[in-house]
Design an enzyme around this catalytic site. Structure first.
Site, mmCIF file in Angstrom:
data_model
loop_
_atom_site.group_PDB
_atom_site.id
_atom_site.type_symbol
_atom_site.label_atom_id
_atom_site.label_comp_id
_atom_site.label_asym_id
_atom_site.label_seq_id
_atom_site.Cartn_x
_atom_site.Cartn_y
_atom_site.Cartn_z
ATOM 1 N N ASP A 229 96.574 47.812 14.172
ATOM 2 C CA ASP A 229 96.275 48.019 15.579
ATOM 3 C C ASP A 229 96.743 46.760 16.309
ATOM 4 O OD1 ASP A 229 95.474 48.941 18.025
ATOM 5 O OD2 ASP A 229 93.408 49.400 17.438
HETATM 6 C C1 BGC Z 1 94.373 50.458 20.714
HETATM 7 C C2 BGC Z 1 95.269 51.446 19.991
HETATM 8 C C3 BGC Z 1 96.581 51.576 20.727
HETATM 9 C C4 BGC Z 1 97.224 50.213 20.853
HETATM 10 C C5 BGC Z 1 98.547 50.227 21.600
HETATM 11 C C6 BGC Z 1 95.062 49.142 20.990
HETATM 12 O O1 BGC Z 1 94.295 48.390 21.868
HETATM 13 O O2 BGC Z 1 93.210 50.233 19.943
HETATM 14 O O3 BGC Z 1 94.635 52.693 19.915
HETATM 15 O O4 BGC Z 1 97.410 52.482 20.065
HETATM 16 O O5 BGC Z 1 96.338 49.346 21.568
HETATM 17 O O6 BGC Z 1 98.355 50.536 22.935
#
Ligand code: BGC
Length: 738
Positions: A229
């Protein structure tokens, strides 16, 4: 292809390989030595491709895309086919925008109604979440776009999400928190898995070898790529060793240098770098858009699908005196600012730059020109606006029917933080009570990302749960209110009467570092069932404008599954869809167990008066539980109750069945074995006679009280009854020879 990529990797320098292991920037993989790069983008309910300034929280605008309903609503469809079509729609949008991998769906379990991202997740039940997610992933990947299923795993709260540890016993981890991921990996082969920020039992998921390698790859056979993530990597070298392949978005040159250095100092084996680089190149080669040709897609058509998806998911929670559908020959007052400024999507990385938002007020006015409207409250305030409230009450007094829109403001729930309450703002609760006092036909329409308390529930005859319904929110809401569409959604989560009723109330966010899952297996309906507590609205609940009768349950046991056949009849006046839920209870095993677990479901469309015979299967996994001692799923022979239900608390048909698939495990007898286990086993019981203990035992069990005492007595305690040590040892030895 694998050979070709392996030879490409072998020709790269260490620095080039290390470059590949972090994103080039927010959304692109790195490009080295002429290798192609690829873009990834959110998200679960609409494409969030950020062409210019990038961020992970949806702060900056992305390209225009159709905003589909959030997963909290789509889960209520209980419809695998619809979720697959949703996936196809998302895949088309991604393809047209030249995005190779879509980041989503998020499939974490809804453990607490306070969790900030519940709107983005499917359910409190892992079977439902896994089935719907697998269908969604298949749909996206059919279009040639890959999926990153997130957030692996046990990411059930937002506060301190980068550091908190989800402390879970092994059985609950396997049966609840990993089960949906396991289903998706095994049945839909997603291109990638995104590891979450949090730790499990003290080990950060980005560095969790057991999770990322042992369970995901070795046990489940995952052969795609593991990405982090955004910002989840705390120690890149440790993460690579554990099985992470791609750090996102990466720290630029620093990310490369730390890896090169670790290899040079001998801290990191270059083979691990090669393995991860190979997976990055494999992913890019497999999923990147093949050419520069522009793929066209029809946003209006997608908007229509967004409407259909909401139509088939919205949940009619209450409908006394047939207040709905609205009587269109009588006057209707629309009240609540959310009617004109709806909340239709969640905040954070799932946030979409929606193509064409139709508000409920606009949709209702498009259908009927004599609609009066009053805002009644200000969405982002808690305080009562007395003038606005009075105007709404005055309007309600004059109308035959009132539709009152209520919900959580966006400032209440989003990615990045958890809620503190599941109560609506005070001004909305107050307004609903006031409206109900002057009009007996108030329908409350809810727009919210997750379960909500309804202190006014007894005062209003009808409640419609539309969750975050996507850009077609207005049209879909009117479709249901007007009766043009018969509601068929069923709750994918329990609504407690009070937040404090929820099993995680005592522990959720109670500690900044440790989230202790003391409730174990008893999450959602599993808890309310066990406590014999009636929630406000149970899991699986949802009404229709017609009625359904269930009949003729027949169970057929085959070599490796049970087939459940039954009939549903539409006994009302209008066509409608019904979701039958199949729950299973283990009646004989001595393990800690829930009252029942959802093991399958089927949705069917029936014309008035029509009956259909339905058939669903329960495979052996449905009858298994995760035994941490065996580190495996265990299938127990015994008696099971199969329940066909209209909701988790509306059980329509039941029948028991005996299973005998499991090979009997050799019972190891020791001095600690309980006498009752020997007596329940015919062959072992015979040995009692051989060692001349049969008469004593028969005498002991002759009264029910004694029998119960004996059930709790190990062999070694028989010494107290005058049994010699020699007899006990002989019994053990003979029994183990059996
Ligand atoms: C989120 C993810 C997301 C990623 C990219 C993170 O803060 O937890 O779900 O895909 O950002 O935007």
């Amino acid at each position: 292809m694998f050979q070709k990529i392996a030879s490409i990797i072998s020709n790269l320098t260490l620095k080039e390989k290390a470059d590949l292991l972090s994103g080039k920037d927010f959304w692109f993989t790195a490009t080295v030595n002429g290798l192609a790069k690829m873009m990834v983008s959110d998200g679960p309910s609409g494409l969030r491709k950020q062409a210019d300034s990038s961020d992970a929280l949806g702060l900056n605008k992305s390209v225009v895309a159709v905003n589909f309903p959030s997963s909290a609503l789509t889960a209520a469809s209980f419809d695998r086919d619809l979720l697959e079509t949703l996936g196809q729609n998302l895949g088309q949008a991604a393809k047209a925008e030249r995005v190779g991998v879509l980041l989503g769906p998020g499939i974490n379990l809804k453990r607490s109604p306070l969790a900030g991202r519940n709107f983005e997740y499917f359910s409190e039940d892992p079977y439902l979440a896994g089935e719907l997610a697998a269908a969604y992933v298949k749909g996206v990947q059919k279009t040639g776009v890959g999926v990153s299923v997130k957030h692996f795993a046990a990411n059930n709260r937002e506060n301190q999400r980068f550091t908190s540890s989800s402390n879970i016993d092994e059985r609950s981890l396997r049966e609840l928190y990993l089960a949906a991921f396991e289903k998706v990996v095994k049945t839909a082969q997603p291109a990638t898995i995104m590891c979450s920020y949090n730790a499990i039992n003290g080990t950060l998921n980005s560095q969790n070898q057991r999770l990322l390698t042992k369970i995901l790859r070795e046990e489940w056979g995952f052969n795609g790529l593991v990405m982090s993530d955004w910002g989840a990597v705390a120690d890149h070298v440790a993460a690579l060793k554990a099985g992470l392949d791609l750090e996102m978005p990466g720290k630029g040159l620093a990310s490369t240098e730390e890896i090169v250095q670790a290899v040079q100092t001998g801290e990191l084996d270059e083979k691990i770098v090669d393995r991860a680089a190979l997976r990055v190149v494999e992913m890019v080669e497999k999923w990147r858009p093949d050419s520069d040709t522009k793929v066209a897609y029809d946003l209006d058509k997608q908007h229509l699908f967004a409407r259909q998806l909401a139509d088939d998911s919205i949940v009619l929670l209450k409908n006394d005196q047939h207040v709905l559908p609205l009587d269109q020959n009588r006057s209707i007052a629309v009240i609540g600012q959310l009617a004109s400024q709806p909340r239709y999507q969640g905040g954070g990385s799932a946030h979409v730059n929606a193509y064409h938002v139709v508000t409920p007020l606009a949709a209702i006015r498009a259908a009927k020109d004599d609609i009066n409207y009053e805002a009644g409250y200000q969405i982002d305030k808690d305080q009562i606006d007395h003038a606005a409230e009075q105007a709404a009450i005055d309007l309600a007094k004059t109308a035959d029917q009132v539709v009152a829109f209520a919900g959580f403001p966006e400032s209440f729930e989003s990615e990045g933080f958890d809620k503190k309450t599941i109560s609506l703002p005070d001004n909305q609760n107050h307004l609903i009570t006031q409206l109900a006092a002057v009009n007996s036909k108030v329908t409350v329409v809810l727009q919210n990302g997750s379960a909500v308390e309804m202190p006014w529930i007894k005062q209003v005859p009808a409640v419609l749960e539309t969750y975050l319904a996507g850009e077609a929110v207005g049209e879909a809401t009117w479709d249901i209110l007007s009766g043009q569409v018969n509601p068929s959604g069923k709750l994918a989560e329990s609504f407690p009467i009070h937040l404090a009723d929820n099993p995680t109330y005592l522990t959720f966010n109670a500690d900044p570092n440790d989230e202790n899952y003391h409730e174990g297996l008893f999450v959602g309906y599993r808890y309310y069932d066990k406590k014999k507590q009636t929630p406000l609205f149970p899991f699986g609940h949802g009404l229709s404008y017609t009625h359904f009768a269930y009949s003729n349950l027949k169970l057929v046991k085959a070599a490796d599954q049970v087939t459940v056949d039954f009939t549903i009849t539409n006994t009302g006046q209008v066509a409608g869809q019904e979701t039958a839920q199949i729950y299973l209870s283990n009646k004989t095993s001595q393990i800690e167990k829930s009252v029942k677990d959802l093991k399958n479901f089927v949705k069917v469309l029936l014309a008035p008066g029509e009956s259909k015979r339905l058939s669903v299967n329960l495979d052996q996994r449905a009858f298994s539980w995760y035994n941490p001692k065996l580190a495996d799923w265990q299938l127990d022979n015994g008696q099971y109750n199969v329940v066909v239900a209209a909701s988790s608390q509306d059980l329509r048909l039941q029948q028991t069945i005996m299973t005998d698939w499991a090979k009997s495990r050799r019972l190891h007898i020791s001095r600690d074995t309980y006498l009752i286990n020997i007596m329940n086993h015919s062959e072992l019981k015979a040995i009692l006679k051989t060692v001349k203990l049969d008469q004593l035992v028969d005498q002991l069990v002759s009264t029910p009280g004694n029998k119960a005492i004996l059930a709790n007595m190990p062999l070694r305690a028989l010494g107290m009854m005058g049994v010699s040590d020699q007899q006990i040892e002989q019994l053990i030895s003979l029994a183990n020879q059996q």
